[in-house]
Motif scaffolding. Structure first.
Motif, short mmCIF file in Angstrom:
data_model
loop_
_atom_site.label_atom_id
_atom_site.label_comp_id
_atom_site.label_asym_id
_atom_site.label_seq_id
_atom_site.Cartn_x
_atom_site.Cartn_y
_atom_site.Cartn_z
N ASN A 96 0.83 -1.20 0.00
CA ASN A 96 0.00 0.00 0.00
C ASN A 96 0.87 1.25 0.00
O ASN A 96 1.57 1.53 0.96
CB ASN A 96 -0.89 -0.03 1.25
N ALA A 136 -4.76 0.79 -3.27
CA ALA A 136 -5.86 -0.07 -3.70
C ALA A 136 -6.86 0.72 -4.55
O ALA A 136 -7.37 0.20 -5.55
CB ALA A 136 -6.55 -0.68 -2.48
N LYS A 137 -7.13 1.96 -4.17
CA LYS A 137 -8.08 2.77 -4.95
C LYS A 137 -7.57 3.00 -6.37
O LYS A 137 -8.34 2.97 -7.33
CB LYS A 137 -8.32 4.12 -4.26
N ILE A 140 -8.12 -0.18 -8.33
CA ILE A 140 -9.53 -0.33 -8.69
C ILE A 140 -9.84 0.50 -9.94
O ILE A 140 -10.46 0.00 -10.88
CB ILE A 140 -10.44 0.09 -7.51
N LYS A 150 -14.20 -4.48 -9.26
CA LYS A 150 -13.78 -4.84 -7.90
C LYS A 150 -14.86 -5.68 -7.22
O LYS A 150 -16.02 -5.32 -7.20
CB LYS A 150 -13.52 -3.60 -7.07
N ILE A 153 -11.79 -5.65 -1.44
CA ILE A 153 -10.48 -5.12 -1.04
C ILE A 153 -10.34 -5.40 0.44
O ILE A 153 -11.27 -5.15 1.22
CB ILE A 153 -10.38 -3.59 -1.26
N TYR A 187 -2.46 -4.92 0.92
CA TYR A 187 -3.88 -5.14 0.64
C TYR A 187 -4.02 -6.30 -0.34
O TYR A 187 -3.10 -6.64 -1.07
CB TYR A 187 -4.55 -3.88 0.08
N ASN A 188 -5.21 -6.87 -0.32
CA ASN A 188 -5.61 -7.88 -1.30
C ASN A 188 -6.76 -7.31 -2.10
O ASN A 188 -7.74 -6.81 -1.54
CB ASN A 188 -6.07 -9.18 -0.62
N TYR A 189 -6.65 -7.39 -3.41
CA TYR A 189 -7.68 -6.93 -4.33
C TYR A 189 -8.22 -8.15 -5.07
O TYR A 189 -7.44 -8.99 -5.53
CB TYR A 189 -7.08 -5.94 -5.34
N GLY A 191 -10.90 -8.85 -8.26
CA GLY A 191 -11.75 -8.28 -9.30
C GLY A 191 -12.29 -9.37 -10.20
O GLY A 191 -11.72 -10.46 -10.28
#
Length: 194
Positions: A96, A136-137, A140, A150, A153, A187-189, A191
């Motif tokens: 991050n 993360a944003k 996305i 997404k 998150i 972080y984990n994303y 999608g």
């Protein structure tokens, strides 16, 4: 190749990609040892090339501490979207960039974020992001533009991964920090291609 080997061991047919020859050689040796120990032939192939050179469709694309190395970023995002089957999932675990101590640590390690050129086993030049971490944003937004929506998150790791901080791990999992995503180191994303 740890995750690649685990997915393969669980029955997945895996293509693993990296531009670092040493990491690939290590992963190939782990695969050899695992096949010997389990007396199996796991479906896991390791490729020394750029993501941009892949021409296959996938149900799941998994990136563990990888996205911040992939360049050129806009082309990479478009390529990943192209590689993913409709309804397929993209999973990214990354660092991050809002976390100031992490950014300071990386600055000390590599200076300003930059893109460098590396050579693969064949001598091809490949662009490589030198710890160009993002939020993360931002991730996305990048993938939304390419048709990957997404699903979730999850931020994690407030304290550095060091034994000194192990007693504080219970604090990390409490709800104290839920709204303070800028203090998390990772972080984990997840999608889904729509």
């Amino acid at each position: 190749g740890t995750e690649s080997l685990w997915f393969s061991h669980m029955g997945a047919n895996v293509d693993a990609v990296d531009v670092n020859t040493d990491r690939l050689n290590c992963a190939r040796e782990r695969l050899r040892v695992l096949n010997n120990i389990t007396e199996s032939n796991l479906q896991c192939r390791f490729h020394n090339k750029s993501v941009l050179d892949i021409n296959k469709k996938y149900d799941i694309i998994w990136m563990e501490q990888t996205f911040h190395h992939l360049e050129p970023r806009k082309k990479i995002v478009e390529k990943i979207a192209d590689l993913l089957n409709r309804g397929g999932y993209l999973v990214i675990a990354d660092q991050n960039s809002w976390n100031i101590p992490l950014q300071l640590q990386l600055f000390k390690q590599r200076g300003f974020p930059k893109v460098v050129t590396v050579l693969n086993e064949k001598g091809d030049k490949i662009l490589y992001g030198d710890e160009r971490i993002t939020t993360a944003k931002r991730l996305i937004k990048l993938f939304n533009k390419s048709g990957i929506q997404k699903k979730s998150i999850r931020h994690y790791r407030v304290f550095p991964n060091h034994r000194f901080f192990e007693p504080f791990q219970k604090i990390e999992s409490s709800k104290i920090f839920n709204k303070l995503t800028f203090i998390y180191t990772n972080y984990n994303y997840v999608g889904e291609k729509i």
